[in-house]
Design a protein around this motif. Structure first.
Motif, PDB file in Angstrom:
ATOM      1  N   ASP A  90      88.656  -2.088  51.949  1.00  0.00           N
ATOM      2  CA  ASP A  90      88.879  -0.923  51.091  1.00  0.00           C
ATOM      3  C   ASP A  90      87.600  -0.186  50.725  1.00  0.00           C
ATOM      4  OD1 ASP A  90      91.555  -1.445  51.171  1.00  0.00           O
ATOM      5  OD2 ASP A  90      91.665  -2.410  49.208  1.00  0.00           O
ATOM      6  N   ARG A  91      86.444  -0.782  51.003  1.00  0.00           N
ATOM      7  CA  ARG A  91      85.196  -0.059  50.730  1.00  0.00           C
ATOM      8  C   ARG A  91      85.043   1.131  51.670  1.00  0.00           C
ATOM      9  NH1 ARG A  91      82.396  -5.338  50.205  1.00  0.00           N
ATOM     10  NH2 ARG A  91      81.525  -5.017  52.291  1.00  0.00           N
ATOM     11  N   THR A  92      85.763   1.111  52.798  1.00  0.00           N
ATOM     12  CA  THR A  92      85.687   2.189  53.782  1.00  0.00           C
ATOM     13  C   THR A  92      86.907   3.083  53.649  1.00  0.00           C
ATOM     14  OG1 THR A  92      84.497   0.752  55.309  1.00  0.00           O
ATOM     15  CG2 THR A  92      85.535   2.711  56.240  1.00  0.00           C
ATOM     16  N   VAL A  93      86.716   4.380  53.596  1.00  0.00           N
ATOM     17  CA  VAL A  93      87.807   5.332  53.449  1.00  0.00           C
ATOM     18  C   VAL A  93      88.590   5.434  54.762  1.00  0.00           C
ATOM     19  CG1 VAL A  93      88.382   7.754  52.977  1.00  0.00           C
ATOM     20  CG2 VAL A  93      86.550   6.622  51.699  1.00  0.00           C
ATOM     21  N   ALA A  94      89.914   5.605  54.642  1.00  0.00           N
ATOM     22  CA  ALA A  94      90.804   5.854  55.793  1.00  0.00           C
ATOM     23  C   ALA A  94      90.817   4.663  56.748  1.00  0.00           C
ATOM     24  CB  ALA A  94      90.434   7.149  56.487  1.00  0.00           C
ATOM     25  N   ASN A  95      90.846   4.908  58.053  1.00  0.00           N
ATOM     26  CA  ASN A  95      90.946   3.859  59.076  1.00  0.00           C
ATOM     27  C   ASN A  95      92.160   2.945  58.857  1.00  0.00           C
ATOM     28  OD1 ASN A  95      88.220   4.134  60.619  1.00  0.00           O
ATOM     29  ND2 ASN A  95      87.662   4.153  58.452  1.00  0.00           N
ATOM     30  N   PRO A  96      93.347   3.502  58.581  1.00  0.00           N
ATOM     31  CA  PRO A  96      94.488   2.651  58.219  1.00  0.00           C
ATOM     32  C   PRO A  96      94.942   1.720  59.321  1.00  0.00           C
ATOM     33  CG  PRO A  96      95.224   4.903  58.619  1.00  0.00           C
ATOM     34  CD  PRO A  96      93.722   4.939  58.584  1.00  0.00           C
ATOM     35  N   THR A  97      94.904   2.190  60.576  1.00  0.00           N
ATOM     36  CA  THR A  97      95.419   1.360  61.668  1.00  0.00           C
ATOM     37  C   THR A  97      94.494   0.183  61.956  1.00  0.00           C
ATOM     38  OG1 THR A  97      96.448   3.335  62.619  1.00  0.00           O
ATOM     39  CG2 THR A  97      96.249   1.431  64.036  1.00  0.00           C
TER      40      THR A  97
END
Length: 367
Positions: A90-97
Motif C-alpha cells: 500500500d505504500r505504492t499508489v495504484a498497481n492493483p493487478t
C-alpha cells in the motif's frame, strides 16, 4: 513460512479470436505468472492480467514493480503476516493487478501449508458457481452463434453482452437478436466499459426495456458523476460499478453517491484480502455483488471461482468464469471444465492447481 523469493514471469498465449469491447481489444493474453517461494519449499502461484486501458498496468510495469519494489519489501515476512505484507504494497499508489496477484499467491501458499483449499479458508459456502459468458463486439449473427454454442456445449444460461458502440442501435440490435435467439429463460446483461455518455446510456436502456436485462455495468465513465446518478435513478435495471471501484473507498463513494446499486468484484484487481473487504462493505451497505472477469486465464479463473464460491452473497449470481476458453492454451496441468453451466472449485490444498512446466517453458517470454 517466511518468503524467500518472488518471481514475476511474463508469458503470452494467443486468443482464438480478438476480444473487442468499448475500451479496447486484446489479441494475446500477455500475462504475468507470480510465484511466491517460502523457506519451507512451498510455492504459491497467481496470475496478473494487465489491462493498460483500464488500470494503466502493462506486463512490463507489473514485472518492474514486483521486482524492484514489492519483492524486496516482503521477502523475509511470513505469508501469514498479510497485514504487514499489505502495508508494504500500500505504500505504492495504484498497481492493483500486481498487488492482487501477490496477495493471492500468498493465500495459495498458506492453503498449501495447511493442507486446505483457499476457498475453504475464505468461507467455504459452496464448491461451485454458475457461469456467465461474455459476448464481445461482432456482427449480430456471430454473437448469437457464440452464445448458442456456449449454451449447447457448456450449459451456460447467463450472458454478459459487451456494449458501448456508436450508434447505440448497434448494441440494442445485438441484444435484441440475442434475446430472440436464446429465448426468455436465459439471463442477459450489458457492460459498456465506460463507452457511452449518460444520454446514450439512458436511451439504450429505454430501447431495451422489453428485453428483461438483469444488470447494466459501467455504461459511462466514473467522472460523469451527475450522469451516473441520473441513470441509476432513471432505470429499473440495477447499475453495476466495475472499473470505478478499484478499492473499498471507491465502493463507498459509488454506492453512497447513488452512482451504482451493485458492485463487480474482481480478484484480479483486489486479490482475496481486498475482495473480502469489498464484499463485507457491500454486505454492510446492503448492496449486491457479481463476480467479474478481467479476461483471466485459467489461473485467474480459479481464483475467481474460489473466492465467489466461498461466500453466500458472492455465489448468488453467475460468475464471469468462461473467458479462458478463448485462449488457445493455458499453463495448468489439469484444464478447467464447465459442465451443466457450472464451474467447480478445484480440489486440493491452496488453489488446487499445478503449473505445467513444459507449457510454462513454451509460453514464457523472458528466456
Amino acid at each position: 513460512m517466511k518468503i524467500v523469493a518472488v518471481e514475476a514471469i511474463p508469458f503470452a498465449v494467443p486468443y482464438r479470436k480478438p476480444l473487442r469491447f468499448a475500451s479496447g481489444e486484446v489479441h494475446t493474453a500477455e500475462h504475468v505468472l507470480v510465484r511466491v517461494h517460502t523457506g519451507d519449499g512451498i510455492v504459491g502461484v497467481a496470475e496478473a492480467p494487465p489491462r493498460p486501458y483500464t488500470y494503466g498496468e502493462t506486463q512490463t510495469s507489473i514485472r518492474a514493480v514486483i521486482d524492484t519494489l514489492f519483492a524486496p519489501g516482503i521477502i523475509g515476512l511470513s505469508v501469514f503476516e498479510r497485514e504487514r505484507i499489505h502495508a508494504v504494497l500500500d505504500r505504492t499508489v495504484a498497481n492493483p493487478t500486481a498487488k492482487a496477484a501477490l496477495d493471492m499467491a500468498c493465500w495459495d501458499a498458506i492453503g498449501r501449508a495447511l493442507g486446505t483449499g483457499v476457498s475453504e479458508l475464505l468461507g467455504g459456502w459452496t464448491d461451485r458457481m454458475r457461469v456467465s459468458h461474455m459476448v464481445g463486439f461482432a456482427p449480430d449473427d456471430v454473437m448469437v452463434a457464440e452464445a448458442l454454442r456456449m449454451r449447447d456445449e457448456h450449459g451456460v444460461r447467463t450472458f454478459k453482452v459487451k456494449v458501448g458502440r456508436r450508434p447505440v442501435s448497434l448494441d440494442t440490435g445485438a441484444c435484441r437478436a440475442l434475446r430472440t435467439a436464446l429465448g426468455d429463460d436465459v439471463e442477459l446483461y450489458v457492460d459498456g466499459n465506460r463507452g457511452w455518455t449518460a444520454s446514450e446510456a439512458t436511451r439504450a436502456l429505454d430501447e431495451m426495456a422489453d428485453l428483461g436485462l438483469t444488470l447494466s455495468e459501467e455504461l459511462m465513465p466514473a467522472d460523469q458523476v451527475l450522469g451516473r446518478r441520473r441513470l441509476t435513478a432513471h432505470t429499473r435495471v440495477p447499475t453495476v460499478a466495475d472499473e470505478s471501484v478499484t478499492r473499498p473507498g471507491e465502493v463507498t463513494r459509488e454506492l453512497l453517491d447513488g452512482a451504482a446499486t451493485m458492485i463487480s468484484i474482481k480478484t484480479a484487481r483486489t486479490g482475496f484480502t481486498g475482495s473480502q473487504r469489498v464484499l463485507h462493505l457491500c454486505e454492510g451497505l446492503g448492496a449486491e455483488v457479481v463476480m467479474g472477469n478481467q479476461i483471466d486465464g485459467q489461473i485467474g479463473t480459479v481464483c475467481t471461482v474460489a473466492f465467489g464460491a466461498a461466500h453466500r452473497s458472492s455465489s448468488a449470481r453467475a460468475g464471469e468464469l468462461s473467458n479462458y476458453l478463448d485462449m488457445v492454451d493455458d499453463l495448468l496441468t489439469e484444464p478447467l471444465r464447465i459442465t451443466g453451466g457450472e464451474l467447480c472449485v478445484p480440489t486440493g490444498p491452496g488453489l488446487g492447481i499445478e503449473i505445467d512446466p513444459d507449457k510454462l517453458a513454451r509460453y514464457r517470454t523472458d528466456l
